[in-house]
Design an enzyme around this catalytic site. Structure first.
Site, PDB file in Angstrom:
ATOM      1  N   CYS A  39      -1.093  -4.962   2.298  1.00  0.00           N
ATOM      2  CA  CYS A  39      -1.426  -6.344   2.786  1.00  0.00           C
ATOM      3  C   CYS A  39      -0.214  -6.951   2.471  1.00  0.00           C
ATOM      4  O   CYS A  39       0.930  -7.082   2.893  1.00  0.00           O
ATOM      5  CB  CYS A  39      -2.669  -6.778   2.395  1.00  0.00           C
ATOM      6  SG  CYS A  39      -3.338  -7.970   3.293  1.00  0.00           S
ATOM      7  N   LYS A  68      -1.446  -1.814  -5.502  1.00  0.00           N
ATOM      8  CA  LYS A  68      -0.843  -3.129  -4.943  1.00  0.00           C
ATOM      9  C   LYS A  68      -0.126  -4.008  -5.823  1.00  0.00           C
ATOM     10  O   LYS A  68      -0.698  -4.408  -7.021  1.00  0.00           O
ATOM     11  CB  LYS A  68      -2.208  -3.979  -4.346  1.00  0.00           C
ATOM     12  CG  LYS A  68      -1.717  -5.196  -3.661  1.00  0.00           C
ATOM     13  CD  LYS A  68      -2.760  -5.987  -2.741  1.00  0.00           C
ATOM     14  CE  LYS A  68      -2.536  -6.966  -1.698  1.00  0.00           C
ATOM     15  NZ  LYS A  68      -3.617  -7.794  -1.077  1.00  0.00           N
ATOM     16  N   GLU A 121      -7.749  -2.026   3.820  1.00  0.00           N
ATOM     17  CA  GLU A 121      -7.695  -2.404   2.371  1.00  0.00           C
ATOM     18  C   GLU A 121      -9.087  -2.164   1.795  1.00  0.00           C
ATOM     19  O   GLU A 121     -10.020  -2.928   2.555  1.00  0.00           O
ATOM     20  CB  GLU A 121      -7.036  -3.752   2.327  1.00  0.00           C
ATOM     21  CG  GLU A 121      -6.788  -4.282   0.838  1.00  0.00           C
ATOM     22  CD  GLU A 121      -6.248  -5.601   0.834  1.00  0.00           C
ATOM     23  OE1 GLU A 121      -5.659  -6.187   1.879  1.00  0.00           O
ATOM     24  OE2 GLU A 121      -5.722  -6.086  -0.382  1.00  0.00           O
TER      25      GLU A 121
END
Lengths: 286, 286
Positions: A148, A115, A44
């Site tokens: 994540c 995200k 990330e």
């Protein structure tokens, strides 16, 4: 059915040093390619690092999809004939700062995912995405993208599985938290469960190296559709390559045993209540 | 906040011997009570056993909620002042055969759940449920019920978590399947993930003892809201008690760190696609 070598490059990066981070990542991709990888995953926010002082620092490090980081990834993909998934601190077309995962191959940018579930102070920095995660047809099979903390939302993972991903690639920066002796990181356990309930491969690429006082799980893994680990995590492992041979076509069958199929056995008509908010918190009287 | 002792009675049962099975279970509940348990879980289909020759055999073993098995459980709950969750081969009010989980306390039957996702030949025997799993207010907190293969459907587990269960109790009969050396059973990994994504306790009570050639995982466990195991699974463990002290009130907070809440961070408006069927199977060309 053929084998595809999938590699996670667990990297030590430095917040605020995009040139250095690009060089570290490029060398790691070269090592992965030399080891035979056809799909390479980076952590990330590979360009920027993670532990920003404030929003302004992140904004100053964000770059567009035609910036030097993604251009470099495309060059690597062309040079080595591979598919690359990396986490990008992105300035999008509207100038918003995004925590993105980008999939490139020799043809250029194939997909971008922003995200959707933001962790901790990311909420003060990034604008969350509001689009379904992409599932991309590639030369080796269908690849889905998440980032994540998204993995903590199994309904979000399900949207990837249901659209037929063979492999879910997840750039991550998992901050290290305490765990009982002998226990695997809970983050890894969730990767395994995500893989098995959808019968797809899942590769998560974590960070290495401390950053402004934050340490990382170092939990890079590749899980198979049974939910077992093909590679990683390595105890006390820092920077390096976690690589596994994956028969990605195995993810095309959702069958388990003679009479079951983990997708066809679903009862979506009964799941409507998960679109509602949770029962609100309730002080413990128990 | 107080501690509640939660016990799984991993039992060796015999298909077709309901009297014997009731006696085995009653003695196990007595041992659990003597060890301090306030919540006791028995395996799936405790009265009947699992490996039926055919539907007729199962039908002959099924009993109603006011039959001897549940009456015995209520008597045990009263005698020991505990909450008991057990798997029942049930003949329901319409004469249908159900794979049920029943929660009883000193007040009698508090909830019945009919397994919704049926495994293997259960499809030829049982009528699947089509109601949301119950979440029951009890003297020790809110308890949700599922059965075995239901756990492979994280959206179904979510319906329990979102309605505020502190503890999810899961009678199971997990048939043993091969796994790589050193790996935990995938069934246990899914329990752990189910616990952590919902920040609730999960207790799964598995079978012991071979039955008509089927062996079991022996994977009884109690997981905490971080997804770590408080008790079980025990390697090469057969019949016996898996017991853990649980601060059930910890499940009332869904917070993780200073800025996150695993329920409030959900984006239900984006999850609509999981109500649709999966992309249909697609022969592998990869």
């Amino acid at each position: 059915m053929s084998l595809t070598s999938v590699a996670c490059c667990q990297l030590a990066l430095a917040v605020g040093d995009p040139d250095g981070n690009r060089a570290v990542a490029r060398r790691a991709v070269e090592r992965a390619a030399a080891a035979g990888a056809r799909v390479v995953i980076l952590p990330e926010l590979t360009n920027s690092g993670y532990v920003f002082r404030d929003r302004a620092e992140a904004a100053g490090l964000a770059e567009p999809l035609d910036g030097p980081t993604v251009e470099g990834w495309i060059a690597s993909a062309r040079r080595h004939g591979l598919i690359l998934v990396g986490g990008l601190c992105e300035r999008d077309e509207d100038g918003l700062i995004r925590n993105s995962a980008v999939l490139v191959d020799a043809g250029g940018v194939r997909a971008v995912y922003r995200k959707t579930h933001l962790w901790d102070l990311e909420k003060t920095v990034f604008t969350p995405g509001d689009e379904l995660p992409p599932v991309v047809d590639t030369a080796v099979g269908r690849i889905g993208l998440l980032v994540c903390y998204d993995l903590k939302f199994p309904e979000w993972v399900r949207t990837v599985g249901l659209r037929g991903a063979d492999l879910l690639c997840v750039p991550t920066n998992w901050p290290l938290s305490p765990r009982p002796a002998g226990e695997r990181p809970a983050e890894v356990t969730r990767v395994q469960a995500s893989a098995s309930v959808n019968r797809m491969f899942v590769a998560a690429c974590d960070r290495a190296g401390p950053e402004r006082g934050v340490a990382w799980v170092g939990g890079s893994v590749v899980a198979d559709p049974d939910g077992f680990l093909l590679a990683g995590p390595r105890p006390a492992y820092d920077e390096g390559l976690v690589i596994a041979e994956c028969r990605l076509g195995d993810a095309r069958s959702k069958r388990v045993g003679a009479h079951n199929d983990v997708h066809a056995d679903r009862r979506p008509e009964l799941y409507r209540s998960i679109l509602e908010p949770a029962r609100s918190a309730d002080p413990a009287e128990v």
